[in-house]
Each structure stands twice: as C-alpha cells, then as structure tokens.
Design an enzyme around this catalytic site. Structure first.
Site, PDB file in Angstrom:
ATOM      1  CG  ASP A  36      -6.337   2.416   6.155  1.00  0.00           C
ATOM      2  OD1 ASP A  36      -7.294   1.687   6.494  1.00  0.00           O
ATOM      3  OD2 ASP A  36      -6.288   3.631   6.395  1.00  0.00           O
ATOM      4  CB  SER A 193      -0.104   1.087   2.482  1.00  0.00           C
ATOM      5  OG  SER A 193      -0.755   2.274   2.799  1.00  0.00           O
ATOM      6  CG  MET A 194      -1.368   1.458   8.680  1.00  0.00           C
ATOM      7  SD  MET A 194      -3.017   1.795   9.310  1.00  0.00           S
ATOM      8  CE  MET A 194      -3.694   0.178   9.491  1.00  0.00           C
ATOM      9  CG  ASP A 357       2.141   6.323  -3.183  1.00  0.00           C
ATOM     10  OD1 ASP A 357       1.281   7.134  -2.759  1.00  0.00           O
ATOM     11  OD2 ASP A 357       2.438   5.280  -2.571  1.00  0.00           O
ATOM     12  CG  HIS A 391      -0.682   3.859  -1.940  1.00  0.00           C
ATOM     13  ND1 HIS A 391       0.483   4.052  -1.225  1.00  0.00           N
ATOM     14  CD2 HIS A 391      -1.554   3.294  -1.069  1.00  0.00           C
ATOM     15  CE1 HIS A 391       0.317   3.626   0.022  1.00  0.00           C
ATOM     16  NE2 HIS A 391      -0.909   3.157   0.138  1.00  0.00           N
TER      17      HIS A 391
END
Ligand SMILES: *[C@@H]1O[C@H](CO)[C@@H](O)[C@H](O)[C@H]1NC(C)=O
Ligand SMILES: *[C@@H]1O[C@H](CO)[C@@H](O)[C@H](O)[C@H]1NC(C)=O
Ligand SMILES: *[C@@H]1O[C@H](CO)[C@@H](O)[C@H](O)[C@H]1NC(C)=O
Ligand SMILES: *[C@@H]1O[C@H](CO)[C@@H](O)[C@H](O)[C@H]1NC(C)=O
Ligand SMILES: *[C@@H]1O[C@H](CO)[C@@H](O)[C@H](O)[C@H]1NC(C)=O
Ligand SMILES: *[C@@H]1O[C@H](CO)[C@@H](O)[C@H](O)[C@H]1NC(C)=O
Length: 415
Positions: A36, A193-194, A357, A391
């Site tokens: 994202d 991530s996404m 995270d 992250h």
C-alpha cells in the site's frame, strides 16, 4: 492481549541449507510486488473545477502524483486529495478517478517505480523514501539486471484485488515473460505488506500447472494476512501515511476512499469478536461491529467497500508454492484506539500498543503459519525482532536481505 515471545529467528531449518556453490550467481529471476503506497503513480489532469485556486486544472501530460513531496505541502494538499480520491459507485460496486483525473502506474516491469517512493533523486538519500532499492542493489551487485532478471510489478494500491483484474493479466504476462527471458528459469516473487494478500489472491486463481511451471517460491515480507488495527484509525480521524507527516484530517477523504484500506481492516479469523478495538465513551467496537462503526463515522460507502473486499483472501487458501515468510516484531503497534469525550471520530485518538512491526499486528504477520501442513509445499518462517524490522525498515534490514539473496541464488533451498 496476545503476547508471544519470539526468538530472533523462530525457526528456519538451517541444517538443510544446501550450499550449491560458494560463488555468488544469478539463480532465479525476481519479480517485486509492492504494498500500500509502494508504487509510484502519475496523473494527467483536465478538470473543470478544483477545490482551491492554487490547484491546477490541466497538465500537459502525466506527472508524478505519488509520491511527490511538493504535492503534500500544506497549501496544496487539498489539490492532492481531490485528485487522488477515488469515487465509489454503489451500483457497479467499483471505484473510479474523479472527473478529468486519470491516474496510472508507470514503468511496469522496470524496478524504478518500486525502488523509491518519490522518483525525484533529491529525495533518495532519505531513508523514508527508499523502498525496494536496497534489495535491488543487492541483486544487481551479484549479477542481476534491472528490468530483465529483477523486475517490478507496480499497481494502483488504492484498489483491492476485486478491481485489479487488468493488473493480474499483466502480472501473469510479466512472470511468463521473465521466465522466458531468463532461459526458462522459474521466478521468485517477493511481496511487501499488502502486496502479499494481493499475490495470494492472484495465485489462488491460477491452475497448479501454471504455478509449478513458473513460480520457484514466494518470499513474503511483512504480509498483512488478517488486517491491521491501524486502518480503523485511518477510517476515523485519518492517519499519517508512514512516509510523510501530513495533516491527518485533510488527507482522510483520500485514505478512506481507497478500497484497499477496507481490504486491510482486521478480520474475525484473527480478532475475537469479544476484543474491543475502538473505545469511545458511548460505545465500543469490535470486528463484529463494522456496520455500526461506519454508520457512526457517517461513511457508509466504507461499509460497502468492506463488504466488497472482506472475503477476497479471508480463507487464506494456501498459495500452493514454496513460501518464505519474513516479518518483524517487537515494534509497538496499535492494538486498541481510545477516543475521549467529544473526540470521536475527528480527533487523532490515543492508543494501546501491542506487538507487531509498527504497522501490522503480530497475529496478522503470523498468518502465513496457517499454511504449515496445509499445502504440499514448504512454508518457512523467519520472525525478526527490533526497531530495524519495522514495517518499512524491513526492506533495508540486513538479515532479511541475506535470506532473500540466499533464496534467489539457490543457496538456500526451501524444502
Ligand atoms: C479537456 O476536456 C474538455 C472537455 O471537458 C475537452 O473538450 C478537451 O478536449 C480535453 N482536453 C484534453 C487535452 O484532453
Ligand atoms: C540455458 O539453459 C540450458 C539448459 O539448461 C543451458 O545449457 C544453457 O547454458 C543456459 N543458457 C544460459 C545463457 O544460461
Ligand atoms: C474468543 O473468545 C471466546 C470467549 O471469550 C473464547 O472461548 C475463544 O477461545 C476465543 N477465541 C480466540 C480465537 O481467541
Ligand atoms: C469499552 O471497553 C472498555 C475497555 O474494554 C471498558 O472499560 C468500557 O466499559 C467499555 N465501554 C462501553 C460503553 O461498553
Ligand atoms: C454525513 O456525510 C454527508 C455527505 O457525505 C454530509 O452531507 C452530512 O452533513 C454528514 N453528516 C454528519 C452528521 O456529519
Ligand atoms: C524484541 O525487541 C524488543 C525491543 O525492540 C525487546 O524489548 C525484546 O526483548 C525483543 N524480544 C525478543 C524475543 O528478542
């Protein structure tokens, strides 16, 4: 609160490491799938109205909208929000750009669009603007070539997989093309991530034969497997984007209007219906209360978008390819949002933090473990810990990068 102690490395079966060769070499070609906010986006404008006299109505061609730090300055952020904000059509249940706005990704197949968030080289010294660049640099240093053996697959991260049909066609072609251009060598796909649930959705819809022919393995970095509580704050007061500090209330209309935000809301396979995620003086909300939550936010389109996206990867159907799942932990991550009297929903809330995270809660990062024993291919898990595993920082983390190099060169086998 869930509290899990994790050793720096939970388990990674090192006894079966096979050192094929002492020398570094290109093993498998690599395709990168960003998360994202992780793809650069360009915009072309031909608008008849704007929210502010400072906003431009027309551009000569496509120019950078994401990330362009100049677009996020206080005086012009209204222009950015009006341009970036998707409009939801409850009849077709799809989103589209506003009138006179055309936003797209750029450089599909190249790495430039996913190496740095902002294409302006002046920003590249800032660690906040680097994305896959460290990983790509590592690969180039051992003989990989950008655009040939390491390639990027940017997508319009505002949308969830239900609206990424053309992207999936392009992604399939990119993987096949990468295979062919590298002497019929299987591809390692790295998601962040996404990008991970997006790739899972893609794999879940392809025949096993295709996966066996083209995919060597799937390296998941900081995967959002069961959602993240942070999205609930984004829907309410707005949130900083992690990359840059902006006025959260001002950017909220844009963030809310992204179906991807709804797609990443916590789900009831990961959060108990008895756990309170949002506290207000009047009412508390759990994963079972989203209809009320959106009603109380006066944002009912959000509830429709949640319904459109909630089941896309809800079951976490195994990918049926070898998996290396790497994520961080030990970074304070919002578990519960607390709004005081008169603060809901517009005031940035207090929060109670738990493990994760910094963006994704630990339980969600651990979602890949549900595939252990559930698919015929191996699932290897590496949980790293500490602030360097945050992250975004994970993409620069030396341990994570070493695992990636070892897998793509074939020095570490996942079986
Ligand atoms: C801009 O939009 C107007 C009508 O809204 C149209 O007549 C014109 O051709 C468009 N210009 C470009 C460059 O697309
Ligand atoms: C391509 O693969 C074939 C068969 O595995 C091998 O003989 C050949 O050397 C490879 N070529 C290159 C350029 O790697
Ligand atoms: C959810 O809460 C119920 C009742 O408190 C409990 O029986 C159940 O084990 C919990 N489930 C999970 C997944 O924690
Ligand atoms: C909301 O949850 C908090 C913490 O779990 C609790 O103390 C409070 O009584 C709850 N409030 C309401 C209105 O249910
Ligand atoms: C709810 O939102 C609509 C438009 O989205 C707006 O017209 C209305 O004033 C809002 N109501 C409240 C109570 O904020
Ligand atoms: C993880 O890192 C945190 C600091 O970021 C530290 O307090 C904690 O003890 C570490 N946990 C483990 C299991 O290493």
């Amino acid at each position: 609160m869930l509290f899990i102690k994790i050793a720096t490395i939970l388990f990674f079966i090192s006894v079966i490491d096979v050192f094929v060769s002492a020398q570094r070499k290109i093993g498998y070609p690599v395709v990168l799938i960003p998360g994202d906010g992780g793809s650069q986006l360009v915009v072309k404008l031909n608008k008849s109205s704007t929210p502010h006299y400072l906003c431009r109505k027309v551009t000569a061609g496509y120019e950078t909208i994401w990330v362009n730090l100049e677009e996020l300055l206080p005086e012009v952020i209204d222009c950015f929000v009006d341009n970036m904000r998707l409009r939801y059509d409850p009849v077709s249940r799809t989103t589209h750009d506003g009138p006179g706005v055309d936003i797209r990704t750029t450089g599909f197949g190249d790495t430039a669009s996913v190496e740095y968030l902002d294409p302006n080289p002046a920003t590249h010294l800032s660690s906040k603007m680097t994305y896959f660049s460290h990983i790509v640099d590592d690969l180039v240093a051992i003989g990989y070539t950008r655009g040939l053996s390491v390639r990027g697959a940017p997508f319009d991260f505002r949308k969830a997989p239900n609206e990424l049909g053309q992207y999936f066609v392009d992604l399939q072609q990119l993987i096949e093309d990468t295979f062919l251009k590298n002497n019929n060598t299987k591809v390692v796909v790295i998601g962040h991530s996404m990008g991970n649930p997006v790739f899972l959705y893609f794999l879940n819809r392809l025949p096993q034969q295709w996966k066996d022919k083209y995919i060597q393995s799937f390296i998941s970095l900081a995967g959002v497997w069961g959602g993240a509580v942070k999205t609930l704050r984004l829907m309410a007061s707005g949130d900083n984007l992690g990359v840059v500090v902006v006025n959260v209330n001002k950017i909220r209309p844009e963030q809310r209007a992204m179906p991807s935000t709804a797609f990443l809301m916590p789900n009831d396979r990961f959060w108990n219906r008895s756990e309170v995620l949002v506290v207000t003086p009047e009412k508390n909300y759990t994963v079972a209360d989203y209809k009320e939550y959106f009603t109380d936010l006066n944002f009912t389109d959000g509830f429709e978008m949640w319904k459109d996206t909630k089941d896309l990867v809800y079951d976490l159907t195994p990918p049926e390819v070898p998996v290396l799942c790497i994520h961080g932990s030990g970074v304070p991550t919002v578990d519960t949002l607390i709004f005081g009297k008169g603060q809901f929903p517009d005031t940035y809330p207090a929060s109670v933090n738990g493990d994760g995270d910094g963006t994704v809660n630990l339980r969600s990062l651990l979602g890949c473990l549900r595939w252990v024993g559930a698919q015929k291919y191996p699932v290897r898990h590496v949980a790293l810990n500490g602030s360097s595993t945050e992250h975004m920082a994970l993409l620069a983390n030396s341990d994570a990068r070493q695992y990636i190099k070892d897998v793509v060169t074939g020095e570490r086998l996942l079986d």
